[in-house]
Scaffold this motif. Sequence first.
Motif, PDB file in Angstrom:
ATOM      1  N   TRP A 282       0.758  -1.171  -0.144  1.00  0.00           N
ATOM      2  CA  TRP A 282      -0.047   0.004   0.040  1.00  0.00           C
ATOM      3  C   TRP A 282       0.779   1.195   0.016  1.00  0.00           C
ATOM      4  CZ3 TRP A 282      -5.583   0.301   0.049  1.00  0.00           C
ATOM      5  CH2 TRP A 282      -6.117  -0.959   0.261  1.00  0.00           C
ATOM      6  N   THR A 283       1.771   1.332   0.889  1.00  0.00           N
ATOM      7  CA  THR A 283       2.708   2.507   0.931  1.00  0.00           C
ATOM      8  C   THR A 283       3.545   2.659  -0.492  1.00  0.00           C
ATOM      9  OG1 THR A 283       3.238   1.961   3.353  1.00  0.00           O
ATOM     10  CG2 THR A 283       4.740   3.542   2.200  1.00  0.00           C
ATOM     11  N   SER A 284       3.991   1.593  -1.105  1.00  0.00           N
ATOM     12  CA  SER A 284       4.864   1.694  -2.441  1.00  0.00           C
ATOM     13  C   SER A 284       3.723   2.414  -3.346  1.00  0.00           C
ATOM     14  CB  SER A 284       5.117   0.480  -2.588  1.00  0.00           C
ATOM     15  OG  SER A 284       6.147  -0.031  -1.923  1.00  0.00           O
ATOM     16  N   MET A 285       2.201   1.901  -3.430  1.00  0.00           N
ATOM     17  CA  MET A 285       1.665   2.602  -4.373  1.00  0.00           C
ATOM     18  C   MET A 285       1.470   3.883  -4.038  1.00  0.00           C
ATOM     19  SD  MET A 285       0.087   1.641  -7.130  1.00  0.00           S
ATOM     20  CE  MET A 285       0.075   3.249  -8.142  1.00  0.00           C
ATOM     21  N   MET A 286       1.208   4.412  -2.776  1.00  0.00           N
ATOM     22  CA  MET A 286       0.929   5.740  -2.641  1.00  0.00           C
ATOM     23  C   MET A 286       2.098   6.637  -2.680  1.00  0.00           C
ATOM     24  SD  MET A 286      -1.394   5.522   0.885  1.00  0.00           S
ATOM     25  CE  MET A 286      -0.747   4.204   1.626  1.00  0.00           C
ATOM     26  N   SER A 287       3.370   6.008  -2.377  1.00  0.00           N
ATOM     27  CA  SER A 287       4.556   6.844  -2.616  1.00  0.00           C
ATOM     28  C   SER A 287       4.783   6.980  -4.160  1.00  0.00           C
ATOM     29  CB  SER A 287       5.861   5.995  -2.178  1.00  0.00           C
ATOM     30  OG  SER A 287       7.088   6.641  -2.506  1.00  0.00           O
ATOM     31  N   GLY A 288       4.107   5.955  -5.108  1.00  0.00           N
ATOM     32  CA  GLY A 288       4.241   6.131  -6.450  1.00  0.00           C
ATOM     33  C   GLY A 288       3.299   7.276  -7.140  1.00  0.00           C
ATOM     34  N   TYR A 289       2.264   7.377  -6.482  1.00  0.00           N
ATOM     35  CA  TYR A 289       1.135   8.396  -6.740  1.00  0.00           C
ATOM     36  C   TYR A 289       1.916   9.750  -6.397  1.00  0.00           C
ATOM     37  CZ  TYR A 289      -3.026   5.802  -8.180  1.00  0.00           C
ATOM     38  OH  TYR A 289      -3.762   4.822  -8.754  1.00  0.00           O
ATOM     39  N   GLY A 290       2.645   9.698  -5.209  1.00  0.00           N
ATOM     40  CA  GLY A 290       3.103  11.036  -4.623  1.00  0.00           C
ATOM     41  C   GLY A 290       4.185  11.894  -5.574  1.00  0.00           C
ATOM     42  N   MET A 291       5.009  10.783  -6.096  1.00  0.00           N
ATOM     43  CA  MET A 291       6.162  11.209  -6.788  1.00  0.00           C
ATOM     44  C   MET A 291       5.729  11.614  -8.112  1.00  0.00           C
ATOM     45  SD  MET A 291       8.401   7.890  -7.833  1.00  0.00           S
ATOM     46  CE  MET A 291       8.269   7.217  -6.203  1.00  0.00           C
ATOM     47  N   HIS A 292       4.643  11.443  -8.523  1.00  0.00           N
ATOM     48  CA  HIS A 292       4.038  11.802  -9.711  1.00  0.00           C
ATOM     49  C   HIS A 292       3.253  12.993  -9.745  1.00  0.00           C
ATOM     50  CE1 HIS A 292       5.371   8.643 -12.771  1.00  0.00           C
ATOM     51  NE2 HIS A 292       5.563   7.988 -11.520  1.00  0.00           N
ATOM     52  N   GLY A 293       2.961  13.332  -8.378  1.00  0.00           N
ATOM     53  CA  GLY A 293       2.178  14.633  -8.151  1.00  0.00           C
ATOM     54  C   GLY A 293       0.796  14.291  -7.923  1.00  0.00           C
ATOM     55  N   TYR A 294       0.346  12.922  -7.982  1.00  0.00           N
ATOM     56  CA  TYR A 294      -1.229  12.798  -7.694  1.00  0.00           C
ATOM     57  C   TYR A 294      -1.374  12.543  -6.547  1.00  0.00           C
ATOM     58  CZ  TYR A 294      -0.193  11.508 -12.730  1.00  0.00           C
ATOM     59  OH  TYR A 294       0.234  11.323 -14.099  1.00  0.00           O
ATOM     60  N   GLY A 295      -1.640  13.810  -5.954  1.00  0.00           N
ATOM     61  CA  GLY A 295      -1.892  13.964  -4.601  1.00  0.00           C
ATOM     62  C   GLY A 295      -3.499  13.457  -4.184  1.00  0.00           C
ATOM     63  N   ASN A 296      -4.368  13.754  -5.009  1.00  0.00           N
ATOM     64  CA  ASN A 296      -5.727  13.170  -4.560  1.00  0.00           C
ATOM     65  C   ASN A 296      -5.832  11.818  -4.727  1.00  0.00           C
ATOM     66  OD1 ASN A 296      -6.991  15.921  -4.334  1.00  0.00           O
ATOM     67  ND2 ASN A 296      -7.028  16.073  -6.665  1.00  0.00           N
ATOM     68  N   GLU A 297      -5.029  11.190  -5.624  1.00  0.00           N
ATOM     69  CA  GLU A 297      -4.996   9.623  -5.686  1.00  0.00           C
ATOM     70  C   GLU A 297      -4.523   8.947  -4.479  1.00  0.00           C
ATOM     71  OE1 GLU A 297      -5.559  11.107  -9.974  1.00  0.00           O
ATOM     72  OE2 GLU A 297      -4.437  11.748  -8.063  1.00  0.00           O
ATOM     73  N   THR A 298      -3.559   9.842  -4.061  1.00  0.00           N
ATOM     74  CA  THR A 298      -3.013   9.205  -3.008  1.00  0.00           C
ATOM     75  C   THR A 298      -3.959   9.139  -1.862  1.00  0.00           C
ATOM     76  OG1 THR A 298      -0.800   9.941  -3.618  1.00  0.00           O
ATOM     77  CG2 THR A 298      -1.023   9.568  -1.154  1.00  0.00           C
ATOM     78  N   MET A 299      -4.505  10.305  -1.429  1.00  0.00           N
ATOM     79  CA  MET A 299      -5.447  10.774  -0.490  1.00  0.00           C
ATOM     80  C   MET A 299      -6.702   9.545  -0.435  1.00  0.00           C
ATOM     81  SD  MET A 299      -3.992  12.578   1.725  1.00  0.00           S
ATOM     82  CE  MET A 299      -5.404  12.310   2.732  1.00  0.00           C
ATOM     83  N   GLU A 300      -7.130   9.288  -1.742  1.00  0.00           N
ATOM     84  CA  GLU A 300      -8.290   8.200  -2.058  1.00  0.00           C
ATOM     85  C   GLU A 300      -7.646   6.798  -1.430  1.00  0.00           C
ATOM     86  OE1 GLU A 300      -9.458   8.435  -5.833  1.00  0.00           O
ATOM     87  OE2 GLU A 300     -10.355  10.617  -5.799  1.00  0.00           O
ATOM     88  N   LEU A 301      -6.253   6.433  -2.042  1.00  0.00           N
ATOM     89  CA  LEU A 301      -5.948   5.136  -1.625  1.00  0.00           C
ATOM     90  C   LEU A 301      -5.750   5.206  -0.173  1.00  0.00           C
ATOM     91  CD1 LEU A 301      -5.295   2.447  -3.185  1.00  0.00           C
ATOM     92  CD2 LEU A 301      -2.869   3.478  -3.288  1.00  0.00           C
ATOM     93  N   PHE A 302      -5.173   6.375   0.366  1.00  0.00           N
ATOM     94  CA  PHE A 302      -4.861   6.363   1.856  1.00  0.00           C
ATOM     95  C   PHE A 302      -6.326   5.800   2.957  1.00  0.00           C
ATOM     96  CE2 PHE A 302      -4.306   8.752   5.915  1.00  0.00           C
ATOM     97  CZ  PHE A 302      -3.305   7.988   6.552  1.00  0.00           C
ATOM     98  N   ASP A 303      -7.405   6.523   2.217  1.00  0.00           N
ATOM     99  CA  ASP A 303      -8.448   6.475   3.001  1.00  0.00           C
ATOM    100  C   ASP A 303      -9.116   5.184   2.882  1.00  0.00           C
ATOM    101  OD1 ASP A 303      -8.694   9.149   3.749  1.00  0.00           O
ATOM    102  OD2 ASP A 303      -9.911   9.868   2.136  1.00  0.00           O
TER     103      ASP A 303
END
Length: 584
Positions: A280-301
């Motif tokens: 889960w953390t790797s996927m959110m980190s991947g989103y983050g480094m591409h600037g996809y903050g909203n996708e990160t937050m959705e996955l985190f929730d």
Amino acid sequence: MESNQQHNPLHSPTYQVLLQAGSRLKPLQQVHAHLIVSGLHHSRALLTKLLTLACSAGSILYTRQLVLSIPNPDAFLFDSVIKSACKFGYHLDAILFYKKMREFRLPHSNFTFTSIIKACADLSALGYGRMIHNHVLNCGFGSDSFVQAALITFYAKSGDLGVARLVFDRMPERTIVAWNSMISGYEQNGFGKEAVEVFYQMQRMGIEPDSATLVSVLSACSQLGALSLGQWVHEYIVKNGLDVNVILGTSLINMYAKCGNVSKAREVFNGMPMKNVMTWTSMMSGYGMHGYGNETMELFDHMITHGPTPNDVTFIAVLSACAHAGLVREGREVLTRMKQRYRLVPRVEHHVCMVDMLGRAGFLNEAFRYIQESISGKPAAAIWTAMLGACKMHKNYDLGEQVAEHLLTIEPENPGHYVMLSNIYALAGRMDRVEVVRRMMISKGLKKQVGYSLVEVDYVNHMFCMGDKSHPHTAEIYKYLEELMWKARQAGYVPETDSMMHELEEEEREVSLRFHSEKLAIAFGLMNTNEGSTIRIIKNLRICDDCHSAIKFISTVTGREIIVRDKHRFHHFKEGQCSCLNYW
């Protein structure tokens, strides 16, 4: 009955009681007392089992006392307790037991050496490990494949890749473990190119990789941005029906995300039947480094409600994503949740993310107050670096100078800090201060880190530095780049010469900007790939303002998508726009 117990201790009732005690200290001590009372304390088989169970129970002090109390231990007893100590993280005690074994002049085996070498590897105890290597040779185990593989891992973990490679090259027959040790050794020390070369050598010799091989190769691909090889590995996994377990699946996610294909990373994530917190953390980190903050937050929730409990690394990934996407409110809420709901104490990395997030968003005073009020003790250099970068971004030169003083006090030998301060002075028009900083660097013998860019063409990474003329096709590359920049200027590109070395004349700055490493890499990539294909660039430093502007226009005049991974994040350039929306 007693006599039968001594002859067959492993079938005795006492042994069964030991097994029932398991890894529980108090029952083990009760069995130990029974051994003494019944006269079975001379049974080395029972004592060996007691020792390994005591070690697994986490009582290394009790284990140590037991070992030292046995009058006539044998080699098997020491081999077992050394292995058990290594397994449960008691590496120093493993070395102590090895020393005692030598005092008793007991014979060593490859079992002994693989265990004790692993202990040295996990401690990065280079000096003691070298001594063990001498023991290996003196005892005649220098050609044992298991011991050699352990030595390769040891030297690699200790940072001596030269000796690791020497041991590897001298092996007459290399096991899959030896190949994996050499590949992972290179990869874990940051030598992705060398790791891939060993993998190719392995293929040429007809050795079939296993899951451990592929995990290391995927990590090397992540370092290099080698998407083609990473895709080949994925295809190999599917073709050969390999089980995509948590470790292999997470490696695939990391590879795709760090090679610029975050949608494919999510596809792998969605297809994994089992996911752990790192997945889960790797996927959110991947989103983050591409600037996809909203996708990160959705996955985190989604993780909060349906996934494993997040750990402190998860929160670093989420906070970093908020910083890159400007999600300040969400970032504040995440930090609060981390502290209050999960009772996690922020580490340096969390503080860096918060300062970076507030600073990027323009809340410089709040970022500075955060450093002063929320961080106990002396703030780490990384925190001040994030603050200084924000001051430069928002042209707050007075605060930047104040922050730089803190930074240079902590790390006076880091050339990057002087370069950043020099740039801040230059943008403020304080050329006298620029000269002072430059003289300080010269007096300290400090040099700016050399920037380079990588571009992959036909499975081969090509590296370029600024003004590089080492490539065999330099003349063609430079000619193509000149034409490319002319087209970009026709489309509206204007060089941002303020971002260059300020002692150069205007015309010299423009020429110097034209041959930055990423522009050379892009030119080579465009020359050697098919129309419509994506160009992927890896840069070791932050992309400069001028290159960021130029690549927008290059994407327009060539009709290509250009993906640049710099030191901090990904930039997807397409049709004159960048995915970062100039928020970087």
